[in-house]
Scaffold this motif. Structure first.
Motif, PDB file in Angstrom:
ATOM      1  N   ALA A 242       6.583 -54.920  22.184  1.00  0.00           N
ATOM      2  CA  ALA A 242       5.213 -54.424  22.069  1.00  0.00           C
ATOM      3  C   ALA A 242       5.129 -53.274  21.084  1.00  0.00           C
ATOM      4  CB  ALA A 242       4.695 -53.993  23.446  1.00  0.00           C
TER       5      ALA A 242
ATOM      6  N   LEU B  45       4.939 -57.167  18.503  1.00  0.00           N
ATOM      7  CA  LEU B  45       5.294 -58.538  18.834  1.00  0.00           C
ATOM      8  C   LEU B  45       4.846 -58.863  20.252  1.00  0.00           C
ATOM      9  CD1 LEU B  45       8.928 -58.567  17.390  1.00  0.00           C
ATOM     10  CD2 LEU B  45       6.915 -59.653  16.375  1.00  0.00           C
ATOM     11  N   ASP B  46       4.263 -60.021  20.436  1.00  0.00           N
ATOM     12  CA  ASP B  46       3.805 -60.466  21.749  1.00  0.00           C
ATOM     13  C   ASP B  46       4.956 -61.181  22.428  1.00  0.00           C
ATOM     14  OD1 ASP B  46       2.605 -61.490  23.967  1.00  0.00           O
ATOM     15  OD2 ASP B  46       1.031 -62.586  22.908  1.00  0.00           O
ATOM     16  N   ALA B  47       5.559 -60.547  23.417  1.00  0.00           N
ATOM     17  CA  ALA B  47       6.726 -61.124  24.076  1.00  0.00           C
ATOM     18  C   ALA B  47       6.401 -62.440  24.762  1.00  0.00           C
ATOM     19  CB  ALA B  47       7.295 -60.124  25.091  1.00  0.00           C
ATOM     20  N   SER B  48       5.139 -62.643  25.149  1.00  0.00           N
ATOM     21  CA  SER B  48       4.778 -63.896  25.818  1.00  0.00           C
ATOM     22  C   SER B  48       4.887 -65.091  24.879  1.00  0.00           C
ATOM     23  CB  SER B  48       3.358 -63.804  26.385  1.00  0.00           C
ATOM     24  OG  SER B  48       2.400 -63.745  25.344  1.00  0.00           O
ATOM     25  N   ARG B  49       4.923 -64.840  23.571  1.00  0.00           N
ATOM     26  CA  ARG B  49       5.065 -65.913  22.588  1.00  0.00           C
ATOM     27  C   ARG B  49       6.512 -66.144  22.169  1.00  0.00           C
ATOM     28  NH1 ARG B  49       0.216 -67.533  20.515  1.00  0.00           N
ATOM     29  NH2 ARG B  49      -1.578 -66.224  20.960  1.00  0.00           N
TER      30      ARG B  49
ATOM     31  N   CYS C 107      11.932 -67.447  19.100  1.00  0.00           N
ATOM     32  CA  CYS C 107      10.769 -68.309  19.323  1.00  0.00           C
ATOM     33  C   CYS C 107      11.151 -69.705  19.813  1.00  0.00           C
ATOM     34  CB  CYS C 107       9.957 -68.434  18.031  1.00  0.00           C
ATOM     35  SG  CYS C 107       9.158 -66.899  17.506  1.00  0.00           S
TER      36      CYS C 107
ATOM     37  N   GLN D 140      10.870 -65.825  27.499  1.00  0.00           N
ATOM     38  CA  GLN D 140      10.208 -66.455  28.637  1.00  0.00           C
ATOM     39  C   GLN D 140      11.200 -67.304  29.441  1.00  0.00           C
ATOM     40  OE1 GLN D 140       7.041 -65.576  29.489  1.00  0.00           O
ATOM     41  NE2 GLN D 140       7.422 -64.181  27.789  1.00  0.00           N
TER      42      GLN D 140
ATOM     43  N   GLU E 139       3.646 -63.937  33.968  1.00  0.00           N
ATOM     44  CA  GLU E 139       3.304 -64.501  32.665  1.00  0.00           C
ATOM     45  C   GLU E 139       4.116 -65.750  32.337  1.00  0.00           C
ATOM     46  OE1 GLU E 139       6.401 -61.209  31.843  1.00  0.00           O
ATOM     47  OE2 GLU E 139       4.769 -61.629  33.244  1.00  0.00           O
TER      48      GLU E 139
ATOM     49  N   ASP F 252      10.536 -56.215  26.615  1.00  0.00           N
ATOM     50  CA  ASP F 252       9.087 -56.385  26.448  1.00  0.00           C
ATOM     51  C   ASP F 252       8.471 -55.134  25.822  1.00  0.00           C
ATOM     52  OD1 ASP F 252       8.907 -58.947  27.375  1.00  0.00           O
ATOM     53  OD2 ASP F 252       7.993 -58.443  29.302  1.00  0.00           O
TER      54      ASP F 252
END
Length: 318
Positions: A241, A245-249, A149, A254, A279, A237
């Motif tokens: 999923a 878990l939201d990979a964009s977060r 994160c 990223q 994204e 990713d």
């Protein structure tokens, strides 16, 4: 009874370096180690040299296994064979052109067993061909998820992380098939996602990474390697999923996507740039450091077409 640690070493074309690597492994002060050398059908004298080192360490002989693959299968497949054979309570990898300080594995294992950590990381020394050195210190973090994160760079190297074997087996983790560059990232990102605890070895015992211009990681921007890096991140990713878990977060992922995406941030490849990992746009625009005009251009180019970035890249002093 299981050994304390399994060390996995893939072997291919390393006849000039395997002696120093093996010597450093067999001199480890940690006594209960399992050494798994995976011979990936090496065409040179690597195994002959390795055998000569083994002969000098008879006390280690019963701890050593050499697995001979019938054909050259590349890094991911060789490492997967090693994982399937490993019996240790913890697992770590060592590359055959590198070497380790004598107390490193004892320091890491003692920390892991004392605190019941899932992962223990270590610092490492980069050694260049001109004999210069650079000590890289990995940050201490509270949890593995903190790494995923965080906006900070983190180096997902296999050889700088000792991992509890059950974390790997209980979650059916293995290296992505045919991903032979960024296999560290593909594997360790998933290890971090499913682990709960992590510690860092702060003793002055290091892994020594030999930086060679011939290594695969020295060619990260070749088209074939870029394709593998993209495929690896897409597979990560999918895994995230599947775990809800939201990979964009996950800022670390990223950032990795942004680094690949921006390889194409040139006038002649903007169509490729805007379509790859779209994204990343929202994340990039939230990052400090870049100018407001750059962020606005980045954002608009993803919403209305690439012409704003074409203009931006044409500015003489952007």
């Amino acid at each position: 009874m299981r050994p304390k640690l399994s060390v996995i070493i893939p072997i291919y074309g390393v006849e000039n370096s395997i002696e120093k690597c093996a010597e450093s492994l067999f001199r480890q002060t940690l006594d209960d180690i399992e050494y798994i050398f995976v011979n990936d059908c090496t065409p040179d004298r690597s195994i002959e040299v390795l055998q000569s080192v083994i002969d000098r360490y008879p006390n280690r002989r019963n701890q050593i296994r050499i697995i001979n693959l019938p054909t050259n299968s590349r890094q991911a497949a060789a490492r997967n064979i090693g994982l399937k054979q490993a019996k240790g309570l913890y697992i770590i990898h060592c590359d055959p052109d590198d070497w380790v300080d004598a107390t490193l594995y004892e320091d890491m294992y003692s920390l892991a067993s004392r605190h019941d950590y899932d992962i223990v990381s270590c610092d490492y020394m980069v050694e260049y061909e001109n004999n210069s050195q650079n000590l890289i210190r990995l940050p201490s973090v509270n949890t593995p998820m903190d790494v995923l994160c965080s906006n900070r760079y983190y180096i997902f190297t296999l050889w700088a992380h000792m991992v509890r074997r059950n974390i790997i087996t209980d979650n059916s983790l293995e290296f992505f098939s045919d991903i032979n560059c960024s296999e560290d990232v593909g594997f360790m990102a998933r290890v971090f996602a499913v682990s709960k605890t992590i510690g860092h070895n702060s003793n002055k015992s290091y892994y020594h990474y030999i930086k060679s211009e011939q290594s695969i990681t020295s060619k990260l921007n070749s088209p074939q390697i870029i394709d593998q890096r993209i495929q690896c991140l897409n597979l990560i990713d999918n895994f995230m999923a599947s775990r809800g878990l939201d990979a964009s977060r996950l800022a670390m992922l990223q950032r990795l996507k942004r680094d690949i995406k921006n390889i194409y941030l040139r006038k002649e490849s903007l169509e490729r740039w805007v379509k790859l990992f779209p994204e990343v746009c929202d994340w990039e625009c939230r990052q400090p450091g870049a100018s407001l005009i750059y962020k606005l251009t980045y954002y608009l180019s993803h919403k209305i077409g690439t012409w704003p970035m074409q203009l931006f890249l044409s500015l003489p002093h952007r």
